[in-house]
Write a protein that holds these residues in place. Structure first.
Motif, PDB file in Angstrom:
ATOM      1  N   GLU A   1      -7.000   9.438   5.909  1.00 34.29           N
ATOM      2  CA  GLU A   1      -7.998   8.373   5.926  1.00 34.29           C
ATOM      3  C   GLU A   1      -9.298   8.842   5.280  1.00 34.29           C
ATOM      4  O   GLU A   1      -9.973   8.081   4.585  1.00 34.29           O
ATOM      5  N   TYR A   2      -9.653  10.106   5.496  1.00 32.27           N
ATOM      6  CA  TYR A   2     -10.857  10.664   4.868  1.00 32.27           C
ATOM      7  C   TYR A   2     -10.689  10.730   3.352  1.00 32.27           C
ATOM      8  O   TYR A   2     -11.626  10.448   2.594  1.00 32.27           O
ATOM      9  N   VAL A   3      -9.506  11.126   2.905  1.00 28.92           N
ATOM     10  CA  VAL A   3      -9.241  11.192   1.468  1.00 28.92           C
ATOM     11  C   VAL A   3      -9.389   9.803   0.845  1.00 28.92           C
ATOM     12  O   VAL A   3     -10.014   9.630  -0.209  1.00 28.92           O
TER      13      VAL A   3
ATOM     14  N   CYS B  52      -2.901   3.747  11.866  1.00 32.47           N
ATOM     15  CA  CYS B  52      -3.080   4.920  12.737  1.00 32.47           C
ATOM     16  C   CYS B  52      -3.348   4.531  14.187  1.00 32.47           C
ATOM     17  O   CYS B  52      -3.482   5.404  15.052  1.00 32.47           O
TER      18      CYS B  52
ATOM     19  N   ALA C 206     -11.118   7.315   1.989  1.00 35.12           N
ATOM     20  CA  ALA C 206     -12.527   6.913   2.041  1.00 35.12           C
ATOM     21  C   ALA C 206     -13.317   7.547   0.907  1.00 35.12           C
ATOM     22  O   ALA C 206     -14.213   6.909   0.321  1.00 35.12           O
ATOM     23  N   ALA C 207     -13.009   8.795   0.581  1.00 33.04           N
ATOM     24  CA  ALA C 207     -13.692   9.461  -0.532  1.00 33.04           C
ATOM     25  C   ALA C 207     -13.381   8.754  -1.847  1.00 33.04           C
ATOM     26  O   ALA C 207     -14.270   8.547  -2.689  1.00 33.04           O
TER      27      ALA C 207
ATOM     28  N   SER D  80      -2.755  15.892  14.861  1.00 34.65           N
ATOM     29  CA  SER D  80      -3.622  15.077  14.002  1.00 34.65           C
ATOM     30  C   SER D  80      -2.853  14.118  13.101  1.00 34.65           C
ATOM     31  O   SER D  80      -3.431  13.160  12.582  1.00 34.65           O
TER      32      SER D  80
ATOM     33  N   CYS E 179       1.281   6.541   4.822  1.00 32.65           N
ATOM     34  CA  CYS E 179       1.122   6.122   6.218  1.00 32.65           C
ATOM     35  C   CYS E 179       2.154   5.075   6.620  1.00 32.65           C
ATOM     36  O   CYS E 179       2.769   5.168   7.688  1.00 32.65           O
TER      37      CYS E 179
ATOM     38  N   ASP F  48      -6.499   2.450   8.556  1.00 34.91           N
ATOM     39  CA  ASP F  48      -7.028   2.709   9.897  1.00 34.91           C
ATOM     40  C   ASP F  48      -6.119   2.103  10.966  1.00 34.91           C
ATOM     41  O   ASP F  48      -5.789   2.757  11.974  1.00 34.91           O
TER      42      ASP F  48
ATOM     43  N   MET G  70      -4.360  11.865  10.145  1.00 33.76           N
ATOM     44  CA  MET G  70      -5.799  11.629  10.337  1.00 33.76           C
ATOM     45  C   MET G  70      -6.613  11.885   9.074  1.00 33.76           C
ATOM     46  O   MET G  70      -7.451  11.077   8.667  1.00 33.76           O
ATOM     47  N   MET G  71      -6.390  13.012   8.404  1.00 36.81           N
ATOM     48  CA  MET G  71      -7.238  13.389   7.274  1.00 36.81           C
ATOM     49  C   MET G  71      -6.972  12.565   6.024  1.00 36.81           C
ATOM     50  O   MET G  71      -7.805  12.510   5.111  1.00 36.81           O
TER      51      MET G  71
ATOM     52  N   LEU H 136      -8.912   0.258   3.297  1.00 34.49           N
ATOM     53  CA  LEU H 136      -9.219   1.278   4.299  1.00 34.49           C
ATOM     54  C   LEU H 136      -8.871   0.799   5.705  1.00 34.49           C
ATOM     55  O   LEU H 136      -8.392   1.575   6.539  1.00 34.49           O
TER      56      LEU H 136
END
Length: 482
Positions: A370-372, A345, A374-375, A364, A429, A342, A367-368, A338
């Motif tokens: 990273e959320y995926v 970015c 993290a999930a 953005s 990324c 990060d 950006m999103m 992760l």
């Protein structure tokens, strides 16, 4: 065709059968099975044998001859033990289970009839596989899955996907019932398939991390031969040498005297996972040819006598622990996965716009993603909770513990899919970052990184804000294919 001889069966061969390869029983395997059956019959003629002349579980004290149920007990046992629940497992898993059970029977410790082994081989070759569901085993033999397989061989259950078994056994002797189902073949199959996917995935994840190292101008001192030689594990030494070979000649002057952990500790991150992967693989290679039958039919020192041993080897304690340890090693590495995403970015590490956006207008970018990631990491960390710490008391207290290796194998299977997502996010990324930095595959002397970036450059090149689901799905496929 994969020959099953009861002595040698590689994990790659199991995957090949799972993917559709046919099998054949070696002549010496059939001879071994036949001798084992004769030995079991001889032993049962002079003393009680669990499941052959007695009931099972808490009914182990019931003598079948005295109960008047000796002739029909086997079929009743299969029918009563075949219950499972939850979602059906896929065809690959069922085929892997079947070939592992066939290999175990070929080892010659079950006392089963050769007819059953030949029928199982025929089912594999006809692709008539049982429908096996997820809940049933607790790490003390996959009784429901194998009993359900037997009912499919008897024509009492419809195979997975419908249709019919091309040949149907007319009956099932009591003496063959417990010997067939007394195995953790399903749990081992799930572990083998997950192990082979993890092996491929970790190789690719290391290469993706190598690309990230280049994109963030990492300091190669952390991968130097001196550091590799000082490592506390041979696997970490190997990982350091591999990573140095990946990035050598591509990274110029380091951007920092000392990198963040997610770059500086790459040898530990991947070396520790490789070490646990190897340990699990060695155990699985032994289990797929081990006769962990209960009771185990054996001869005494070649003196012509026959006997059986009642034991607890079916308790998959070591397998549960090895699966847990690999799950834990993968889970422990997730913080650094992760963090690399990060930092990719972060303009201070790449010299690019925040979130690798097209420009500085507030887009953005990734950006999103990273959320995926993290999930997915949340799933991996949940899976890292040790299944082997669980226990249960069943069968009127006759079985007072369980390894829950079946749960650990399911957790590793889930972890593989989640880790592929995390690695896919990092690939999207880093490809985007390297593109924006003007790098091309020809800049990479190492063929693995060059080929990976060439494949990565097949991802859409547009940098403007858009739906990235397709990019991520394509990246995950690339990671899975190697």
């Amino acid at each position: 065709m994969i020959e099953i001889d009861g002595r040698n069966l590689t994990l790659a061969e199991i995957v090949a059968v799972a993917d559709g390869a046919s099998v054949g029983l070696a002549a010496e395997a059939l001879e071994r099975i036949d001798a084992s059956q004769a030995s079991a019959v001889a032993t049962a003629s002079r003393r009680p044998v669990y499941g052959r002349s007695t009931g099972v579980g808490a009914n182990k004290t019931v003598a079948l001859a005295e109960s008047g149920d000796a002739d029909t007990h086997g079929l009743k046992l299969l029918r009563s033990h075949a219950v499972d629940a939850g979602n059906p497992l896929d065809r690959r898993t069922a085929r892997a289970m079947m070939v592992i059970r066939l290999s175990q029977l070929a080892a010659g410790g079950s006392g089963i009839s050769p007819v059953i082994a030949e029928a199982l081989a025929g089912m594999i070759n006809a692709d008539a596989v049982p429908e096996v569901r997820e809940f049933g085993g607790i790490g003390t033999a996959d009784l429901p899955a194998l009993a359900g397989t037997a009912l499919t061989m008897l024509g009492e259950r419809i195979p997975l996907g419908g249709g019919a078994v091309p040949f149907v056994l007319e009956t099932w002797a009591t003496s063959d019932a417990l010997p067939f189902i007394s195995s953790s073949a399903l749990t081992i199959a799930q572990a083998v398939l997950a192990h082979q996917k993890v092996a491929r995935l970790l190789d690719n994840a290391m290469a993706v991390a190598g690309l990230s190292f280049v994109a963030m101008s990492g300091n190669t001192e952390a991968l130097s031969p001196a550091v590799a030689a000082a490592a506390d594990s041979a696997s970490i030494t190997t990982a350091a040498n591999t990573l140095r070979a990946l990035v050598e000649g591509t990274v110029g002057e380091p951007a920092r005297i000392q990198d963040p952990y997610c770059l500086r500790t790459l040898p530990q991150i991947f070396g520790s996972q490789a070490e646990e992967l190897h340990a699990l693989g060695a155990l699985l290679e032994r289990l797929v040819v081990a006769g962990n039958e209960n009771p185990l039919v054996h001869g005494s020192q070649g003196d012509g006598s026959n006997d059986v041993a009642h034991h607890g080897l079916f308790q998959m304690t070591n397998l549960a622990r090895r699966l847990d340890t690999l799950n834990l090693a993968i889970g422990a590495a997730c913080a650094t996965h992760l963090r690399r995403i990060d930092l990719l970015c972060d303009p201070s590490y790449t010299g690019l716009h925040p979130f690798l956006a097209e420009d500085g207008s507030g887009q953005s970018g990734v950006m999103m993603l990273e959320y995926v990631a993290a999930a997915a990491v949340g799933r991996i960390r949940a899976n890292a909770q040790p299944a082997s710490l669980q226990t249960v008391v069943l069968s009127l207290g006759a079985e007072e513990d369980a390894s829950f290796a079946s749960l650990a194998a399911a957790q590793l299977t889930s972890t593989v899919d989640a880790l592929a997502t995390v690695t896919g996010v990092e690939l999207v990324c880093v490809v985007r970052a390297l593109r924006q930095q003007g790098k091309v595959p020809q800049d990479f002397p190492n063929s693995m990184l060059r080929n990976l970036l060439t494949a990565g450059f097949e991802l859409p090149a547009g940098m403007g804000d858009r739906d990235l689901r397709g990019d991520l799905e394509q990246a995950i496929r690339l990671i899975g294919e190697g």
